[in-house]
Enzyme design. Structure first.
Site, PDB file in Angstrom:
ATOM      1  CB  THR A   1       9.613  26.426   1.612  1.00 19.33           C
ATOM      2  OG1 THR A   1       9.694  26.482   0.196  1.00 19.33           O
ATOM      3  CG2 THR A   1      10.992  26.724   2.184  1.00 19.33           C
TER       4      THR A   1
ATOM      5  CB  THR B   1      12.271  24.524  -0.477  1.00 19.53           C
ATOM      6  OG1 THR B   1      11.000  24.557  -1.106  1.00 19.53           O
ATOM      7  CG2 THR B   1      13.339  24.883  -1.501  1.00 19.53           C
TER       8      THR B   1
ATOM      9  CG  ASN C   1       9.667  25.552  -6.097  1.00 25.69           C
ATOM     10  OD1 ASN C   1       9.573  26.561  -5.405  1.00 25.69           O
ATOM     11  ND2 ASN C   1       9.362  25.539  -7.362  1.00 25.69           N
TER      12      ASN C   1
ATOM     13  CD  GLU D   1      13.707  24.780  -5.333  1.00 29.61           C
ATOM     14  OE1 GLU D   1      13.086  25.820  -5.120  1.00 29.61           O
ATOM     15  OE2 GLU D   1      13.553  23.752  -4.653  1.00 29.61           O
TER      16      GLU D   1
ATOM     17  CB  SER E   1      16.291  30.830  -3.305  1.00 36.09           C
ATOM     18  OG  SER E   1      15.556  30.530  -2.150  1.00 36.09           O
TER      19      SER E   1
ATOM     20  N   GLY F   1       7.222  30.416   2.254  1.00 36.24           N
ATOM     21  CA  GLY F   1       6.270  31.405   1.740  1.00 36.24           C
ATOM     22  C   GLY F   1       6.681  32.042   0.431  1.00 36.24           C
TER      23      GLY F   1
END
Ligand code: DON
Length: 580
Positions: free
Chosen positions: A391, A409, A411, A430, A462, A483
């Site tokens: 991300t 992102t 993902n 995602e 998320s 992260g």
């Protein structure tokens, strides 16, 4: 001692030195490093060329939102691991007029999605189906989000804002060692278009070689001419056809129905600072505020930076906030979520009074919520899942004082690994952020509950946490990171570094990180913590796992006295803070 002596010892830094000595810190805490200082404006991202794209647009008369869009599109070219057209993101904006805005351009599940789509006939999760390949792809939101932001808050035409990214795609850019290593990704090789573009059909790029992406440049030119085409025109049809051919579920109708959502930023406070952060469908803001609210009741500064006592108390706060995340959080448009209770100071106080133990770890399995906060148990079914690895976050402050914090992102690294045929951009995975199957603990990571079950049109929960801190109503910190769930503890760590331990923003970003997420019941620590610190944590009843380094804080502080913009790009990566 030499390494932390400074010639121009400003009061702010002197405080750091005192704190450092008072708390017998980890060895890596001893080096004073300075952020990049600029008078007027700052752009910080994981890639220098993306930061430069933002800066170019600022210099051309754009504001922070124009620059955010320029940086976002440039990241899609130079950082294909996470920068994207085929993914989603969140943009937190604080304008110079004092208003705050949150743009949700998170991906959403296609209409054909259903709760059991990643389970086999026996009800077991099918390995990798939600991670790699066309079936993992959710309806992308980034193009809509960036176009919306520019149109509503920007000053320059989209074509001008996208020009640096288009140039980078067309003319190419020199790949770094880190870029080349990333491009060796084995799953990318499974998809011919990805293998051709990013791996030169197996003749892998070497550091210093130029990556040109003509198909991506052409797609971006089409978006620059008419961004709506991505959702309603020929681009949408081509994208839907490519996905259909690969066996994915996203259709032209899904693209046509995609909507960016403006949401109220989540608001809270930590000590003397106001916090603006991400609301649902990100869990980030709720978990961040809940953990900080708990910690606010303790004299954290007196514990000493990165001491076992501090790590213990912060980890216990993270444990409780993540416990609530697992149980309650999901797409607020589909499920009623007790946000107000979760982020209230009273609820944090009740955690402190009824549950927190200053000496001993509370085993996650025996954690009990304080009663009477509207935060009541739903269903016990939760799902522990593997955590993806990429991300990206970037932060911008312009000359007028407008601020943008953006986390975006695909993902996983390179998302689903699928490049849309002929269009040159990668598609997200995602769908894996949903609960795949309630009640099934998986090997690694994140706990998810029924509120985050897959459903048509839903946005997966998320952890992305773009955050802005204000002091007396003025922007002070602009924060965020990749992260996965560690985004939240990373942002909390940086905030505590600056607010409680008086580190400058660069020191706070660089400082060794630790993380707890309720399940698995362990404190993860970066490699820089000493064996003695780890031993002290174990004595308190914690399982401790050293796990290399993680996240990527790309942050800005504003000097409240001079107004200078102080850019801090994470020492762990190749990012860059640039300003003027
Ligand atoms: O939205 C989320 O929380 C995840 N898709 C983010 C994944 C991530 O940060 C992985 N990066 N290291």
């Amino acid at each position: 001692m030499q390494s932390i002596m400074r010639i121009n010892c400003k009061p702010f830094t002197c405080l750091v030195v005192i704190a450092v000595f008072a708390s017998s810190p980890e060895p890596s805490q001893g080096t004073v490093v300075e952020p990049v200082r600029a008078r007027h404006a700052m752009v910080v991202s994981v890639h220098e060329l993306a930061s430069q794209a933002g800066l170019e647009v600022l210099r051309a008369g754009g504001n922070a939102i124009d620059a955010a869009v320029a940086t976002g599109f440039a990241l899609a070219v130079v950082h294909p691991q996470a920068g994207n057209l085929g993914g989603g993101g969140f943009m937190l904006i604080r304008l110079a007029d004092g208003t705050a805005h949150f743009l949700d351009y998170r991906e959403k599940a296609p209409a054909a999605a259903h709760a059991k789509m990643y389970l086999d006939r026996r009800g077991q999760v099918i390995e990798n189906k939600s991670l790699v390949g066309y079936k993992a792809v959710a309806v992308p939101g980034s193009v809509a989000g960036m176009a919306y932001a520019r149109k509503k808050w920007g000053k320059l035409p989209l074509a001008r804002v996208m020009a640096p990214a288009i140039k980078l795609a067309k003319e190419g850019f020199a790949l770094s060692q880190m870029d080349c290593e990333a491009l060796h990704d084995e799953e990318l090789a499974r998809f011919p278009e990805s293998r051709r573009i990013f791996q030169r059909d197996g003749k892998f790029y070497e550091p210093g070689e130029t990556l040109r992406q003509p198909e991506l440049a052409r797609t971006m030119e089409r978006i620059a001419a008419n961004s709506d085409d991505f959702y309603h025109g020929s681009l949408a049809r081509e994208l839907a056809a490519a996905i259909k051919k690969g066996g994915g579920l996203v259709t032209a109708a899904d693209l046509a129905h995609y909507k960016v959502k403006e949401r109220e930023p989540l608001k809270g406070s930590y000590r003397d600072y106001q916090v603006l952060t991400a609301p649902l469908p990100s869990s980030g803001g709720i978990v961040l505020l809940e953990a900080l609210n708990i910690l606010e009741g303790y004299y954290v500064a007196g514990m000493g930076n990165r001491t076992p006592q501090f790590i213990h108390m912060a980890a216990e706060s993270f444990r409780r906030a993540f416990y609530d995340r697992a149980e309650f959080l999901g797409d607020p448009d589909f499920t009623k979520i007790p946000t107000e209770g979760l982020v209230s100071k009273q609820y944090a106080g009740a955690w402190r009074q009824t549950s927190m133990d200053a000496e001993q770890a509370t085993p996650s399995a025996s954690l009990k919520r304080p009663p009477n906060f509207g935060v009541t148990r739903q269903r016990s079914a939760v799902n522990l899942r593997q955590e993806p690895t990429d991300t990206t976050h970037y932060s911008i402050v312009d000359e007028a004082g407008n601020v943008a914090a953006v986390t975006t992102t695909l993902n996983d690294n390179f998302g689903s690994r699928v490049t849309a045929d002929g269009l040159g951009f990668l598609l997200n995975d995602e769908m894996d952020d949903f609960t795949l199957k309630a009640g099934v603990p998986n090997m690694y990571g994140l706990v998810q509950g029924a509120a985050n079950a897959i459903g048509p049109g839903k946005r997966p929960l998320s952890a992305m946490t773009p955050t802005i801190l204000l002091k007396d109503g003025k922007p002070f910190l602009v924060l965020g990171s990749p992260g996965g769930p560690r985004i939240i503890s990373t942002v909390a760590n940086i905030i505590m570094g600056v607010v409680d331990f008086r580190l400058n923003i660069q020191e706070a970003v660089n400082a060794p990180r630790f993380h707890h997420q309720w399940m698995p019941d362990k404190i993860y620590v970066e490699k820089d913590f000493s064996p003695e610190t780890v031993a002290q944590l174990k004595k308190r009843g914690h399982t401790v796992e050293e796990d290399g380094q993680w996240s990527d804080g790309e942050c800005i502080a504003i000097d409240l006295k001079t107004g200078d913009r102080l850019g801090a790009s994470d020492i762990r990566n190749n990012g860059k803070a640039v300003g003027y």
